[in-house]
Motif scaffolding. Sequence first.
Motif, PDB file in Angstrom:
ATOM      1  N   GLY A 146      35.029  40.123  36.220  1.00 24.82           N
ATOM      2  CA  GLY A 146      35.915  39.123  35.619  1.00 24.82           C
ATOM      3  C   GLY A 146      37.356  39.304  36.061  1.00 24.82           C
ATOM      4  O   GLY A 146      38.071  38.337  36.326  1.00 24.82           O
ATOM      5  N   ILE A 147      37.780  40.548  36.143  1.00 25.59           N
ATOM      6  CA  ILE A 147      39.138  40.837  36.616  1.00 25.59           C
ATOM      7  C   ILE A 147      39.279  40.417  38.079  1.00 25.59           C
ATOM      8  O   ILE A 147      40.282  39.826  38.478  1.00 25.59           O
ATOM      9  CB  ILE A 147      39.468  42.334  36.423  1.00 25.59           C
ATOM     10  N   LYS A 148      38.263  40.694  38.872  1.00 28.82           N
ATOM     11  CA  LYS A 148      38.304  40.301  40.283  1.00 28.82           C
ATOM     12  C   LYS A 148      38.224  38.792  40.430  1.00 28.82           C
ATOM     13  O   LYS A 148      38.807  38.232  41.360  1.00 28.82           O
ATOM     14  CB  LYS A 148      37.194  40.994  41.062  1.00 28.82           C
ATOM     15  N   LEU A 149      37.510  38.126  39.527  1.00 27.64           N
ATOM     16  CA  LEU A 149      37.461  36.669  39.537  1.00 27.64           C
ATOM     17  C   LEU A 149      38.846  36.091  39.277  1.00 27.64           C
ATOM     18  O   LEU A 149      39.222  35.080  39.869  1.00 27.64           O
ATOM     19  CB  LEU A 149      36.466  36.163  38.487  1.00 27.64           C
ATOM     20  N   ALA A 150      39.598  36.756  38.425  1.00 28.46           N
ATOM     21  CA  ALA A 150      40.975  36.338  38.145  1.00 28.46           C
ATOM     22  C   ALA A 150      41.938  36.779  39.239  1.00 28.46           C
ATOM     23  O   ALA A 150      43.140  36.583  39.128  1.00 28.46           O
ATOM     24  CB  ALA A 150      41.429  36.893  36.799  1.00 28.46           C
TER      25      ALA A 150
END
Length: 176
Positions: free
Chosen positions: A79-83
């Motif tokens: 999720g952090i990498k998606l952001a």
Amino acid sequence: MTGDFNILEKKVRSFIRKYYKNQMIRGTIYSVAIILSLFLFIDLIEYFAWAGTLVRTIIFYGFLFVTLLVLVFNVVIPGIKLAQIGKTLTNEQAARIIGAYFPNVSDRLLNTLQLRNQIGKDLDQGELSLLEASIDQRSSELKPIPFQKAIDLKKNVKHLRYVVPALLAVVVILII
């Protein structure tokens, strides 16, 4: 350069977002399966062990710790990498993944991205215009290829087979 390379670059970035979204979905499925299975296992141990307060406390906090670890590694980090926070896939790494799915694209996309990186180097005007023309030509050839099709989110449904048994067991226990 024309907008073809910009479109190509946007498509690669869009692929990277879909890549991390896929990892998040798969991670959520695996997390639910692991957490439910661990819950059932711990519940079974607790039922037969008749452990004391200290052992039950250790088991409880151990369960919370494992649950947190599973969620962080399988859901939060993607999720952090998606952001796009922190280190994510580079365009070159994404090009290699795309190339594995589309053999006709394979090296052309990677080479186009690498040529684009050469523009910032110390080149004379003739080399620069030749490089830009090559990038434009390759970008227009690659433009119609749908990179996002390299990742099929519907394939995550097959991973639900890990969740269903544990979920059914929890539902049966709750009903009983």
